[in-house]
Design a protein around this motif. Structure first.
Motif, PDB file in Angstrom:
ATOM      1  N   GLU A 295     -36.658  77.987 101.224  1.00 45.87           N
ATOM      2  CA  GLU A 295     -37.969  77.502 100.786  1.00 45.87           C
ATOM      3  C   GLU A 295     -38.847  77.233 101.992  1.00 45.87           C
ATOM      4  N   PHE A 296     -40.084  77.696 101.904  1.00 45.52           N
ATOM      5  CA  PHE A 296     -41.080  77.404 102.934  1.00 45.52           C
ATOM      6  C   PHE A 296     -42.121  76.468 102.343  1.00 45.52           C
ATOM      7  N   SER A 297     -42.558  75.491 103.143  1.00 43.18           N
ATOM      8  CA  SER A 297     -43.584  74.568 102.671  1.00 43.18           C
ATOM      9  C   SER A 297     -44.526  74.210 103.812  1.00 43.18           C
ATOM     10  N   LEU A 298     -45.757  73.894 103.429  1.00 39.78           N
ATOM     11  CA  LEU A 298     -46.790  73.485 104.376  1.00 39.78           C
ATOM     12  C   LEU A 298     -47.465  72.240 103.831  1.00 39.78           C
ATOM     13  N   GLN A 299     -47.585  71.209 104.662  1.00 39.52           N
ATOM     14  CA  GLN A 299     -48.157  69.938 104.234  1.00 39.52           C
ATOM     15  C   GLN A 299     -49.290  69.515 105.157  1.00 39.52           C
TER      16      GLN A 299
ATOM     17  N   ARG B  55     -46.005  75.647  98.821  1.00 39.72           N
ATOM     18  CA  ARG B  55     -44.549  75.549  98.721  1.00 39.72           C
ATOM     19  C   ARG B  55     -44.066  76.728  97.890  1.00 39.72           C
ATOM     20  N   ASN B  56     -43.087  77.458  98.431  1.00 38.77           N
ATOM     21  CA  ASN B  56     -42.642  78.639  97.707  1.00 38.77           C
ATOM     22  C   ASN B  56     -41.236  79.033  98.146  1.00 38.77           C
ATOM     23  N   ALA B  57     -40.480  79.592  97.199  1.00 40.25           N
ATOM     24  CA  ALA B  57     -39.148  80.101  97.508  1.00 40.25           C
ATOM     25  C   ALA B  57     -39.280  81.383  98.330  1.00 40.25           C
ATOM     26  N   ILE B  58     -38.355  81.566  99.280  1.00 39.21           N
ATOM     27  CA  ILE B  58     -38.369  82.726 100.156  1.00 39.21           C
ATOM     28  C   ILE B  58     -37.068  83.500  99.980  1.00 39.21           C
ATOM     29  N   ALA B  59     -37.192  84.806  99.789  1.00 35.36           N
ATOM     30  CA  ALA B  59     -35.995  85.647  99.645  1.00 35.36           C
ATOM     31  C   ALA B  59     -35.340  85.841 101.009  1.00 35.36           C
ATOM     32  N   LEU B  60     -34.024  85.687 101.054  1.00 36.77           N
ATOM     33  CA  LEU B  60     -33.298  85.930 102.294  1.00 36.77           C
ATOM     34  C   LEU B  60     -33.237  87.433 102.565  1.00 36.77           C
ATOM     35  N   PRO B  61     -33.261  87.838 103.833  1.00 37.17           N
ATOM     36  CA  PRO B  61     -33.235  89.271 104.146  1.00 37.17           C
ATOM     37  C   PRO B  61     -31.865  89.895 103.880  1.00 37.17           C
ATOM     38  N   SER B  62     -31.830  91.216 103.873  1.00 34.63           N
ATOM     39  CA  SER B  62     -30.566  91.922 103.647  1.00 34.63           C
ATOM     40  C   SER B  62     -29.673  91.902 104.881  1.00 34.63           C
TER      41      SER B  62
ATOM     42  N   PRO C  11     -29.606  89.886 109.158  1.00 31.96           N
ATOM     43  CA  PRO C  11     -30.312  88.939 110.013  1.00 31.96           C
ATOM     44  C   PRO C  11     -31.563  89.576 110.609  1.00 31.96           C
ATOM     45  N   SER C  12     -32.713  88.937 110.383  1.00 32.42           N
ATOM     46  CA  SER C  12     -33.991  89.545 110.750  1.00 32.42           C
ATOM     47  C   SER C  12     -35.035  88.489 111.052  1.00 32.42           C
ATOM     48  N   VAL C  13     -36.115  88.956 111.677  1.00 30.97           N
ATOM     49  CA  VAL C  13     -37.332  88.162 111.824  1.00 30.97           C
ATOM     50  C   VAL C  13     -38.216  88.475 110.635  1.00 30.97           C
ATOM     51  N   ILE C  14     -38.674  87.444 109.928  1.00 31.22           N
ATOM     52  CA  ILE C  14     -39.524  87.662 108.760  1.00 31.22           C
ATOM     53  C   ILE C  14     -40.847  86.912 108.935  1.00 31.22           C
ATOM     54  N   GLY C  15     -41.876  87.422 108.293  1.00 29.41           N
ATOM     55  CA  GLY C  15     -43.170  86.768 108.306  1.00 29.41           C
ATOM     56  C   GLY C  15     -43.481  86.172 106.952  1.00 29.41           C
ATOM     57  N   ILE C  16     -43.968  84.953 106.935  1.00 25.37           N
ATOM     58  CA  ILE C  16     -44.351  84.274 105.694  1.00 25.37           C
ATOM     59  C   ILE C  16     -45.844  84.002 105.766  1.00 25.37           C
ATOM     60  N   SER C  17     -46.613  84.706 104.936  1.00 22.73           N
ATOM     61  CA  SER C  17     -48.076  84.575 104.950  1.00 22.73           C
ATOM     62  C   SER C  17     -48.538  83.643 103.848  1.00 22.73           C
ATOM     63  N   LEU C  18     -49.528  82.842 104.144  1.00 25.23           N
ATOM     64  CA  LEU C  18     -50.134  82.020 103.094  1.00 25.23           C
ATOM     65  C   LEU C  18     -50.953  82.925 102.186  1.00 25.23           C
ATOM     66  N   PRO C  19     -50.756  82.838 100.874  1.00 21.05           N
ATOM     67  CA  PRO C  19     -51.504  83.704  99.957  1.00 21.05           C
ATOM     68  C   PRO C  19     -52.969  83.301  99.860  1.00 21.05           C
TER      69      PRO C  19
ATOM     70  N   ASP D  35     -59.568  71.928 113.281  1.00 19.47           N
ATOM     71  CA  ASP D  35     -59.244  70.693 113.993  1.00 19.47           C
ATOM     72  C   ASP D  35     -58.350  69.747 113.199  1.00 19.47           C
ATOM     73  N   LYS D  36     -57.669  70.273 112.199  1.00 21.06           N
ATOM     74  CA  LYS D  36     -56.690  69.478 111.454  1.00 21.06           C
ATOM     75  C   LYS D  36     -55.295  70.047 111.679  1.00 21.06           C
ATOM     76  N   THR D  37     -54.331  69.144 111.756  1.00 24.97           N
ATOM     77  CA  THR D  37     -52.950  69.522 112.014  1.00 24.97           C
ATOM     78  C   THR D  37     -52.149  69.521 110.715  1.00 24.97           C
ATOM     79  N   TYR D  38     -51.334  70.548 110.542  1.00 28.77           N
ATOM     80  CA  TYR D  38     -50.497  70.691 109.353  1.00 28.77           C
ATOM     81  C   TYR D  38     -49.034  70.808 109.775  1.00 28.77           C
ATOM     82  N   ARG D  39     -48.160  70.435 108.860  1.00 32.61           N
ATOM     83  CA  ARG D  39     -46.722  70.451 109.127  1.00 32.61           C
ATOM     84  C   ARG D  39     -46.056  71.513 108.256  1.00 32.61           C
ATOM     85  N   TRP D  40     -45.252  72.377 108.858  1.00 32.96           N
ATOM     86  CA  TRP D  40     -44.550  73.413 108.107  1.00 32.96           C
ATOM     87  C   TRP D  40     -43.032  73.193 108.183  1.00 32.96           C
ATOM     88  N   TYR D  41     -42.344  73.680 107.169  1.00 36.26           N
ATOM     89  CA  TYR D  41     -40.885  73.567 107.080  1.00 36.26           C
ATOM     90  C   TYR D  41     -40.313  74.872 106.539  1.00 36.26           C
TER      91      TYR D  41
END
Length: 281
Positions: free
Chosen positions: A136-140, A149-156, A158-166, A175-181
């Protein structure tokens, strides 16, 4: 006869004096000779080198909360892996962390962006063939309200993956700070803590001088180098990742990717495959 001797002495002294002067004037020139090769700068070759990220001179800490670039070792029934779950983000080890046993893991994990909806990049060593696994990826925002907040599919593999905000997500404010997980559970039936990484992102506006440099750049590679040199990490990484995906057989872009990750001490992930960007919702 005296007059002849006097004339001879005068002429002898005048011929010796210029010789002494010439010898004296040549001496500094010989001492400067070894310095000449050193004065030739290596700067003409720099534009051909790969992008190198430079930490911005602005305060590196975007929030008072520590971040975690690499996930802890095997937990939550996750298998042991050569390289841990890792966020592709600059890391600065914190000093004076009292009683903290894993100082090399906890630190300042943060980066800047100019994008309204940036893309976040992670190395995921866990694969979709793990039963009962999830990610799961989330941004606060700064008061811990969910922006995304959204579920993320694991790769087939080990890989580098990109998660884009829709596009449905409200754009990040300047000038605002956000926290990602990013959290990975290798066994959803377990109540233990997942493997996770976390950090900060802040959106900024470019100043006029940097905008002029970007507009004058003749190709995307030059823009990537500018973003990296100005400390705008997420933009540099995302542009280069997309170019690598679309030009997977281009050795020069692969070298640029290795150079950029090397500049933030992630050489161990420089050759990991990159998965295509997920579709925006």
């Amino acid at each position: 006869m005296k007059w002849i001797l006097t004339t001879a002495l005068v002429l002898g002294s005048t011929t010796q004096y210029p010789a002494q002067v010439i010898a004296q004037t040549k001496q500094p020139a010989t001492t400067k000779q070894p310095v000449q090769p050193v004065s030739t700068p290596a700067s003409p070759q720099q534009p051909t080198s790969g992008p190198v990220f430079i930490l911005p001179k602005a305060p590196a800490r975007l929030s008072p909360v520590s971040g975690r670039r690499a996930g802890m070792g095997s937990r939550d029934n996750c298998p042991a892996v050569p390289n841990p779950l890792t966020a592709l983000v600059p890391f600065q080890e914190e000093q004076n962390v009292a009683g903290q046993a894993n100082k090399s893991i906890i630190g300042i994990v943060a980066g800047l962006t100019t994008s309204e909806r940036p893309t976040f990049w992670f190395y995921i060593p866990y694969t979709k063939d793990l039963s009962n696994s999830s990610a799961e990826f989330s941004l606060q925002d700064s008061v811990e309200n969910d922006i995304y907040r959204n579920a993320i599919a694991l790769p087939s593999k080990p890989s580098v993956i990109g998660i884009s905000l829709p596009n449905t997500v409200t754009s990040l404010e300047v000038d605002k700070t956000y926290r990602w997980y990013l959290k990975v559970r290798c066994n959803q039936q377990s109540a233990s803590i997942p493997v996770y990484v976390e950090g900060d992102i802040k959106r900024i506006n470019l100043d006029s001088r940097v905008m002029q440099q970007l507009e004058a750049a003749t190709d995307p590679r030059q823009q990537i180098i500018i973003y990296a040199e100005k400390g705008i990490w997420f933009d540099a990484l995302n542009m280069l990742a997309q170019i690598r995906i679309s030009h997977s057989n281009n050795a020069s872009f692969e070298e640029d990717w290795q150079s950029l990750l090397h500049s933030i001490n992630l050489d161990n992930l420089a050759k990991a495959p990159i998965v295509n960007l997920p579709n925006r919702q």
